[in-house]
Scaffold this motif. Structure first.
Motif, mmCIF file in Angstrom:
data_model
loop_
_atom_site.group_PDB
_atom_site.id
_atom_site.type_symbol
_atom_site.label_atom_id
_atom_site.label_comp_id
_atom_site.label_asym_id
_atom_site.label_seq_id
_atom_site.Cartn_x
_atom_site.Cartn_y
_atom_site.Cartn_z
ATOM 1 N N MET A 1 36.761 28.760 -35.225
ATOM 2 C CA MET A 1 37.948 28.211 -34.934
ATOM 3 C C MET A 1 38.993 28.850 -33.993
ATOM 4 N N ASP A 2 38.951 30.221 -34.480
ATOM 5 C CA ASP A 2 39.731 31.299 -33.651
ATOM 6 C C ASP A 2 39.367 31.408 -32.334
ATOM 7 N N ASP A 3 38.194 31.284 -32.027
ATOM 8 C CA ASP A 3 37.485 31.633 -30.702
ATOM 9 C C ASP A 3 38.170 30.723 -29.596
ATOM 10 N N MET A 4 37.975 31.221 -28.262
ATOM 11 C CA MET A 4 38.586 30.312 -27.312
ATOM 12 C C MET A 4 37.874 29.006 -27.017
ATOM 13 N N TYR A 5 38.546 27.823 -26.736
ATOM 14 C CA TYR A 5 37.863 26.898 -26.314
ATOM 15 C C TYR A 5 37.047 26.808 -25.103
ATOM 16 N N VAL A 6 35.801 26.281 -25.354
ATOM 17 C CA VAL A 6 35.037 26.192 -24.008
ATOM 18 C C VAL A 6 34.895 24.769 -23.863
ATOM 19 N N PRO A 7 35.317 24.217 -22.632
ATOM 20 C CA PRO A 7 35.079 22.685 -22.192
ATOM 21 C C PRO A 7 33.542 22.338 -21.833
ATOM 22 N N ARG A 8 33.121 21.205 -22.427
ATOM 23 C CA ARG A 8 31.903 20.979 -22.020
ATOM 24 C C ARG A 8 31.666 20.097 -20.881
ATOM 25 N N GLY A 9 30.891 20.299 -20.032
ATOM 26 C CA GLY A 9 30.651 19.416 -18.576
ATOM 27 C C GLY A 9 31.874 19.410 -17.674
ATOM 28 N N ARG A 10 32.943 20.234 -17.915
ATOM 29 C CA ARG A 10 34.034 20.029 -16.674
ATOM 30 C C ARG A 10 34.449 21.693 -16.455
ATOM 31 N N SER A 11 34.923 22.009 -15.446
ATOM 32 C CA SER A 11 35.495 23.177 -15.082
ATOM 33 C C SER A 11 36.697 23.478 -15.791
ATOM 34 N N ARG A 12 36.650 24.961 -16.242
ATOM 35 C CA ARG A 12 37.345 25.625 -17.373
ATOM 36 C C ARG A 12 38.878 25.526 -16.541
ATOM 37 N N ARG A 13 38.818 25.502 -15.255
ATOM 38 C CA ARG A 13 40.271 25.716 -14.575
ATOM 39 C C ARG A 13 41.028 24.461 -14.802
ATOM 40 N N PHE A 14 40.664 23.272 -15.302
ATOM 41 C CA PHE A 14 41.419 22.056 -15.911
ATOM 42 C C PHE A 14 41.935 22.236 -17.225
ATOM 43 N N PHE A 15 41.544 23.237 -18.155
ATOM 44 C CA PHE A 15 41.817 23.187 -19.369
ATOM 45 C C PHE A 15 42.674 24.882 -19.649
ATOM 46 N N ALA A 16 43.949 24.766 -20.356
ATOM 47 C CA ALA A 16 44.457 26.015 -20.686
ATOM 48 C C ALA A 16 43.609 26.840 -21.792
ATOM 49 N N LYS A 17 43.944 28.053 -21.383
ATOM 50 C CA LYS A 17 43.257 29.106 -22.335
ATOM 51 C C LYS A 17 43.893 29.118 -23.708
ATOM 52 N N VAL A 18 43.373 28.291 -24.631
ATOM 53 C CA VAL A 18 43.763 28.179 -25.969
ATOM 54 C C VAL A 18 42.515 28.383 -27.031
ATOM 55 N N SER A 19 42.754 28.404 -28.232
ATOM 56 C CA SER A 19 41.673 28.566 -29.112
ATOM 57 C C SER A 19 41.182 27.331 -29.703
ATOM 58 N N ASN A 20 40.049 27.136 -30.295
ATOM 59 C CA ASN A 20 39.816 25.831 -30.839
ATOM 60 C C ASN A 20 40.642 25.040 -31.582
ATOM 61 N N ILE A 21 41.141 25.792 -32.721
ATOM 62 C CA ILE A 21 41.968 25.258 -33.724
ATOM 63 C C ILE A 21 43.195 24.929 -32.854
ATOM 64 N N HIS A 22 43.887 25.550 -31.881
ATOM 65 C CA HIS A 22 44.839 24.902 -31.038
ATOM 66 C C HIS A 22 44.374 23.499 -30.279
ATOM 67 N N ARG A 23 43.417 23.685 -29.841
ATOM 68 C CA ARG A 23 42.742 22.661 -29.017
ATOM 69 C C ARG A 23 42.695 21.219 -29.978
ATOM 70 N N PHE A 24 42.119 21.457 -31.089
ATOM 71 C CA PHE A 24 41.938 20.318 -32.028
ATOM 72 C C PHE A 24 43.041 19.913 -32.716
ATOM 73 N N ARG A 25 43.981 20.789 -33.109
ATOM 74 C CA ARG A 25 45.032 20.360 -34.152
ATOM 75 C C ARG A 25 46.222 19.997 -33.129
ATOM 76 N N VAL A 26 46.525 20.713 -32.044
ATOM 77 C CA VAL A 26 47.791 20.292 -31.260
ATOM 78 C C VAL A 26 47.445 19.268 -30.339
ATOM 79 N N GLU A 27 46.414 19.651 -29.281
ATOM 80 C CA GLU A 27 46.326 18.759 -28.199
ATOM 81 C C GLU A 27 45.723 17.561 -28.583
ATOM 82 N N MET A 28 44.817 17.341 -29.775
ATOM 83 C CA MET A 28 44.318 16.130 -30.003
ATOM 84 C C MET A 28 44.765 15.441 -31.344
#
Length: 210
Positions: A1-28
């Motif tokens: 969960m501490d690794d950087m979030y890697v978007p699936r099927g979309r370009s990374r430039r549309f997503f901020a560089k955050v960790s997996n735990i930040h992505r699922f806890r804060v953004e979702m």
């Protein structure tokens, strides 16, 4: 969960560089909770929230830890027909609440109750509903509140089907009759056509049989 979030099927430039735990806890997760809170705030106004908070004071869990006499008295004030403020009813309710809470907290039979519905049944089983009849009335009002609210919502939802553009000029009596038959269609489906014709035939004298 501490690794950087890697978007699936979309370009990374549309997503901020955050960790997996930040992505699922804060953004979702937190975002979904915020949406739910916004929906609840738009659904229930201050009066409804006050009513729900007062009803929660009847909860018997943890030895009636949520009990609050002032809020329960306020709950009674929201039902002026059952608890008129111009007589001794509110004073009697205050005294009943004092004796009631001491009684049920000392009674082991009320120790493992899980909700207001179990509290009402236990009051009847122990015959305490006659001793604390005003408190029992509060509990009954709290129990029928969800049913009454759902029934009203059901009626308003059904009006969109009954009173449409083609039947927009119907009177109140005809609208009420149509709503009853629409809401209770499971019951009316058991009525035969012959019974309906016989009912109309007997309402008044007609020149011919229907």
């Amino acid at each position: 969960m501490d690794d950087m979030y890697v978007p699936r099927g979309r370009s990374r430039r549309f997503f901020a560089k955050v960790s997996n735990i930040h992505r699922f806890r804060v953004e979702m997760f937190i975002s979904v909770i915020d949406l739910q809170l916004q929906e609840l705030n738009s659904r229930f106004d201050e009066e409804n929230m006050e009513l729900l908070i007062c009803v929660s004071c009847l909860n018997p869990i943890n030895s009636f830890a949520a009990f609050d006499m002032q809020k329960l008295l306020r709950l009674a004030e929201l039902y002026p027909k059952e608890f008129p403020t111009n007589d001794m009813t509110m004073t009697a309710l205050r005294h009943e609440l004092q004796f009631y809470i001491n009684d049920v907290r000392q009674d082991a039979r009320f120790g493992d109750l899980k909700g207001i519905h179990e509290l009402s049944m236990m009051l009847v089983e122990t015959n305490k509903h006659t001793t604390y009849n005003l408190v029992y009335l509060l509990i009954r009002l709290a129990l029928i509140l969800p049913v009454a609210t759902a029934s009203v919502e059901r009626v308003f939802s059904s009006m969109t089907y009954v009173k449409n553009k083609l039947r927009n000029s119907m009177g109140d009596q005809l609208l009420n009759d149509n709503l009853v038959t629409f809401l209770e269609r499971d019951l009316f489906s058991r009525v035969s056509d012959d019974d309906v014709l016989e009912r109309f035939q007997n309402m008044k004298t007609r020149r011919m049989l229907l």
